[in-house]
Design an enzyme around this catalytic site. Sequence first.
Site, short mmCIF file in Angstrom:
data_model
loop_
_atom_site.label_atom_id
_atom_site.label_comp_id
_atom_site.label_asym_id
_atom_site.label_seq_id
_atom_site.Cartn_x
_atom_site.Cartn_y
_atom_site.Cartn_z
N HIS A 1 38.08 23.48 37.49
CA HIS A 1 38.67 24.07 36.29
C HIS A 1 40.14 24.43 36.50
CE1 HIS A 1 38.49 26.12 32.44
NE2 HIS A 1 39.14 27.13 32.97
N SER B 1 41.91 26.21 28.76
CA SER B 1 40.72 27.03 28.78
C SER B 1 40.64 27.86 27.49
CB SER B 1 40.71 27.90 30.05
OG SER B 1 39.45 28.45 30.30
N ASP C 1 34.33 20.64 37.00
CA ASP C 1 34.58 21.94 36.40
C ASP C 1 33.27 22.71 36.28
OD1 ASP C 1 35.34 24.12 34.85
OD2 ASP C 1 36.69 22.95 33.59
#
Length: 263
Positions: A242, A94, A215
């Site tokens: 995610h 991320s 996601d």
Amino acid sequence: MPTIKLEASEVEYFIDGSGFPLVLIHGTGGNADTNWGHLVDRLKNYRKVIRPNYSGSGNTTSDLEPLSIEKIAEQIISCADAAGAKKFDLIGYSLGASVATFIAGEHPDRVRSLVLLAGFASSNDSRLKLQFHLWKRLIETDYQSAAEMIILTGFSPSYLSSLPLSTINEASESIISNNNWEGMKLQVDLDLNVDVKRHAKKIVCPTLSIGCTHDYMIAPKHAKELHKLISGSSYVELSSGHLAPLEVPEQFLDVTIQFLETL
């Protein structure tokens, strides 16, 4: 856990196992334990696993306001130096994938290979901006709603529906109680200003970009964009939300280890 002093920061990091170094960079609101702790047992069997907590996470102390990709990258590299890792494989998740992209682009002599999980090269995207502003507002006003939003958008619908509501409520309470909210707010401010496209184009090491099909935080198009920006990179997609390290940890490890074993 060991720490290093770096300008105004005292940066916490973890070391497990032995072998060629593997540096793991966590994401927004996460830390070295919540994102990676449950994966270490498998990785440490053949790697020295280094897990820094950058500013805003864990016990790392800092007055670096606002945060920047450059300063976080400096923290990560300094932890690698302290752990004796002059060259290492690098995994970023991320926001950590954005930091890892910067490091690999700017320090090609340090990074042997790169894995980017659910990453994004730029936050110049209307949906991302909307989401990050919402996160920031919820952090400022309503921890419970913020925690529920993380869970609702972090996991795939099918996975979340498979969990008892009591488990979901327990997870929400854990996030409310244990999250470093002020640190996450600083990290979200950084999320709003990410742009590592030019750094991605400079990467020369073997790279794997991993997207997550379901996601709803960082849509897989962003992981695909990283793949397109990085010459010679590979792309795979996990059937998860995610929070892939929590939802599909074994699949993530299988794909990652398979890639690392080709080096």
